[in-house]
Design an enzyme around this catalytic site. Structure first.
Site, PDB file in Angstrom:
ATOM      1  N   ASP A 243     -17.524  34.630 -18.666  1.00  0.00           N
ATOM      2  CA  ASP A 243     -17.164  36.037 -18.507  1.00  0.00           C
ATOM      3  C   ASP A 243     -17.828  36.610 -17.244  1.00  0.00           C
ATOM      4  O   ASP A 243     -17.622  37.774 -16.895  1.00  0.00           O
ATOM      5  CB  ASP A 243     -17.457  36.863 -19.766  1.00  0.00           C
ATOM      6  CG  ASP A 243     -18.939  36.945 -20.083  1.00  0.00           C
ATOM      7  OD1 ASP A 243     -19.744  36.229 -19.454  1.00  0.00           O
ATOM      8  OD2 ASP A 243     -19.298  37.728 -20.992  1.00  0.00           O
ATOM      9  N   SER A 244     -18.577  35.762 -16.517  1.00  0.00           N
ATOM     10  CA  SER A 244     -19.014  36.103 -15.153  1.00  0.00           C
ATOM     11  C   SER A 244     -17.784  36.374 -14.292  1.00  0.00           C
ATOM     12  O   SER A 244     -17.895  36.932 -13.198  1.00  0.00           O
ATOM     13  CB  SER A 244     -19.850  34.963 -14.550  1.00  0.00           C
ATOM     14  OG  SER A 244     -19.200  33.717 -14.716  1.00  0.00           O
TER      15      SER A 244
ATOM     16  N   ASP B 206     -15.337  31.528 -22.586  1.00  0.00           N
ATOM     17  CA  ASP B 206     -16.450  32.415 -22.930  1.00  0.00           C
ATOM     18  C   ASP B 206     -15.924  33.624 -23.707  1.00  0.00           C
ATOM     19  O   ASP B 206     -15.052  34.354 -23.207  1.00  0.00           O
ATOM     20  CB  ASP B 206     -17.091  32.886 -21.618  1.00  0.00           C
ATOM     21  CG  ASP B 206     -18.566  33.158 -21.752  1.00  0.00           C
ATOM     22  OD1 ASP B 206     -19.113  32.997 -22.854  1.00  0.00           O
ATOM     23  OD2 ASP B 206     -19.179  33.525 -20.724  1.00  0.00           O
TER      24      ASP B 206
ATOM     25  N   LYS C 100     -17.708  29.662 -26.050  1.00  0.00           N
ATOM     26  CA  LYS C 100     -19.144  29.969 -25.933  1.00  0.00           C
ATOM     27  C   LYS C 100     -19.349  31.415 -26.331  1.00  0.00           C
ATOM     28  O   LYS C 100     -18.484  32.266 -26.076  1.00  0.00           O
ATOM     29  CB  LYS C 100     -19.622  29.764 -24.484  1.00  0.00           C
ATOM     30  CG  LYS C 100     -21.091  30.137 -24.287  1.00  0.00           C
ATOM     31  CD  LYS C 100     -21.620  29.779 -22.912  1.00  0.00           C
ATOM     32  CE  LYS C 100     -21.356  30.805 -21.862  1.00  0.00           C
ATOM     33  NZ  LYS C 100     -21.903  32.155 -22.152  1.00  0.00           N
TER      34      LYS C 100
ATOM     35  N   GLU D  17     -22.696  34.533 -26.923  1.00  0.00           N
ATOM     36  CA  GLU D  17     -24.097  34.875 -26.667  1.00  0.00           C
ATOM     37  C   GLU D  17     -24.780  35.368 -27.939  1.00  0.00           C
ATOM     38  O   GLU D  17     -24.168  36.107 -28.726  1.00  0.00           O
ATOM     39  CB  GLU D  17     -24.176  35.986 -25.608  1.00  0.00           C
ATOM     40  CG  GLU D  17     -23.615  35.566 -24.254  1.00  0.00           C
ATOM     41  CD  GLU D  17     -23.702  36.674 -23.210  1.00  0.00           C
ATOM     42  OE1 GLU D  17     -24.301  37.747 -23.485  1.00  0.00           O
ATOM     43  OE2 GLU D  17     -23.172  36.466 -22.111  1.00  0.00           O
TER      44      GLU D  17
ATOM     45  N   GLU E  28     -30.404  30.448 -20.500  1.00  0.00           N
ATOM     46  CA  GLU E  28     -30.349  31.118 -19.190  1.00  0.00           C
ATOM     47  C   GLU E  28     -31.649  31.867 -18.916  1.00  0.00           C
ATOM     48  O   GLU E  28     -32.094  32.686 -19.740  1.00  0.00           O
ATOM     49  CB  GLU E  28     -29.149  32.090 -19.160  1.00  0.00           C
ATOM     50  CG  GLU E  28     -29.031  32.818 -17.826  1.00  0.00           C
ATOM     51  CD  GLU E  28     -27.693  33.505 -17.589  1.00  0.00           C
ATOM     52  OE1 GLU E  28     -26.775  33.358 -18.413  1.00  0.00           O
ATOM     53  OE2 GLU E  28     -27.586  34.206 -16.559  1.00  0.00           O
TER      54      GLU E  28
HETATM   55  O1  KIV Z   1     -20.424  33.769 -17.808  1.00  0.00           O
HETATM   56  C1  KIV Z   1     -20.959  32.760 -17.318  1.00  0.00           C
HETATM   57  O2  KIV Z   1     -20.604  32.274 -16.235  1.00  0.00           O
HETATM   58  C2  KIV Z   1     -22.045  32.149 -18.066  1.00  0.00           C
HETATM   59  C3  KIV Z   1     -22.852  31.107 -17.374  1.00  0.00           C
HETATM   60  C4  KIV Z   1     -23.780  31.765 -16.423  1.00  0.00           C
HETATM   61  C5  KIV Z   1     -23.559  30.226 -18.319  1.00  0.00           C
HETATM   62  O3  KIV Z   1     -22.285  32.514 -19.173  1.00  0.00           O
END
Ligand code: KIV
Length: 278
Positions: free
Chosen positions: A46-47, A85, A115, A117, A184
């Site tokens: 989600d970056s 994500d 993924k 958090e 992280e």
């Molecule tokens: O959103 C993302 O790119 C991430 C990575 C930094 C692990 O969660």
């Protein structure tokens, strides 16, 4: 074609002590390059919000944004394990919503895993998603979706209380069924300890060399994102500088009429233009 990387390969690689490689990608073209380079796993992070969509944080990113980009990445991915994500609030409201949203990543997006958090507080959501047959990567330490609670993008787990909580959260997500754990911005000693203690592989980002694998944001490590990358990033290329040079070259050549040249130009049979224009 090389065989698809699976969750079982992650387990095997940890057992063998073979470092797992993961990078983010957000579109088909970059995914193809990452995949062909033999990187084990591609994360559509989600970056996306920061490095592609121009937001200041990951919080505005929606499920639809993520699915759109996961679909594109999956078209360019053959071998790597593709992880989508889960964005802000897509797994907090209920176990059912978490499962349904996770399911979209596989059913619509073509991912093989998701993924999310958080630690003990999201263990129920992890359990539900895993019970639905969807592999989950957990993410602890600096969790950008909680930036407002953490008070900034800061190293996590440095003092006794925070380190104890991180260990407890790691055990909770492992117990809930996560098959890997992203750590992280965690002190190296703590990340190394967790990598030894946990049966699932740890994938570090700013967590030192003791992790079972490493992940970076591709635009950071390629020097493609204009901003100064975090301290833990090594820039393996400086594409931003190369792109700037190419753009300036294009501007100059168009202005000087040296582009397009003969080899970029199409001819038509003799006499046609005269016939058409009388
Ligand atoms: O959103 C993302 O790119 C991430 C990575 C930094 C692990 O969660």
């Amino acid at each position: 074609m090389a065989e698809k990387v699976t969750v079982a390969d992650f387990r095997r690689m940890k057992g063998e002590g073979t470092p797992i490689t993961m990078l983010t990608a957000y579109d088909c073209n970059l995914a193809r390059l990452v995949d062909e380079a033999g990187i084990d796993s591609i994360l559509v992070g989600d970056s996306l919000g920061n490095v592609v969509l121009g937001y200041q944080s990951t919080i505005p990113v929606t499920m639809d944004d993520m699915i759109h980009h996961v679909k594109a990445v999956s078209r360019g991915t053959r071998r790597a394990l593709l992880v989508g994500d889960m964005p802000f609030l897509s797994y907090h409201l209920s176990r059912e919503r978490a499962i349904a949203n996770a399911g979209r990543f596989l059913q619509e997006g073509g991912a093989q895993a998701v993924k999310l958090e958080g630690g003990r507080e999201v263990a129920e959501a992890i359990r539900g998603i895993v019970e639905a047959g969807i592999p989950v990567v957990a993410h602890l330490g600096l969790t950008p979706q909680s930036v407002n609670q953490l008070g900034g993008y800061l190293v996590q787990g440095r003092d006794e209380k925070a380190a104890r909580k991180l260990i407890d959260d790691a055990l909770a997500v492992e117990e809930a069924g996560a098959f890997a754990l992203v750590l992280e911005c965690v002190p190296e000693a703590l990340a190394t300890y967790l990598s030894r203690e946990l049966s699932i592989p740890t994938i570090g980002i700013g967590a030192g060399a003791g992790c079972d694998g490493q992940v970076l944001v591709s635009t950071d490590m390629l020097g493609l994102y204009g901003n100064q990358p975090p301290r833990f990033v090594r820039q393996f290329a400086n594409l931003n500088a190369q792109i700037r040079e190419a753009l300036a070259g294009y501007r100059e050549e168009v202005r000087a009429r040296t582009f397009p040249a003969a080899e970029h130009t199409f001819a038509m049979p003799e006499g046609i233009l005269e016939k058409v224009t009388g």
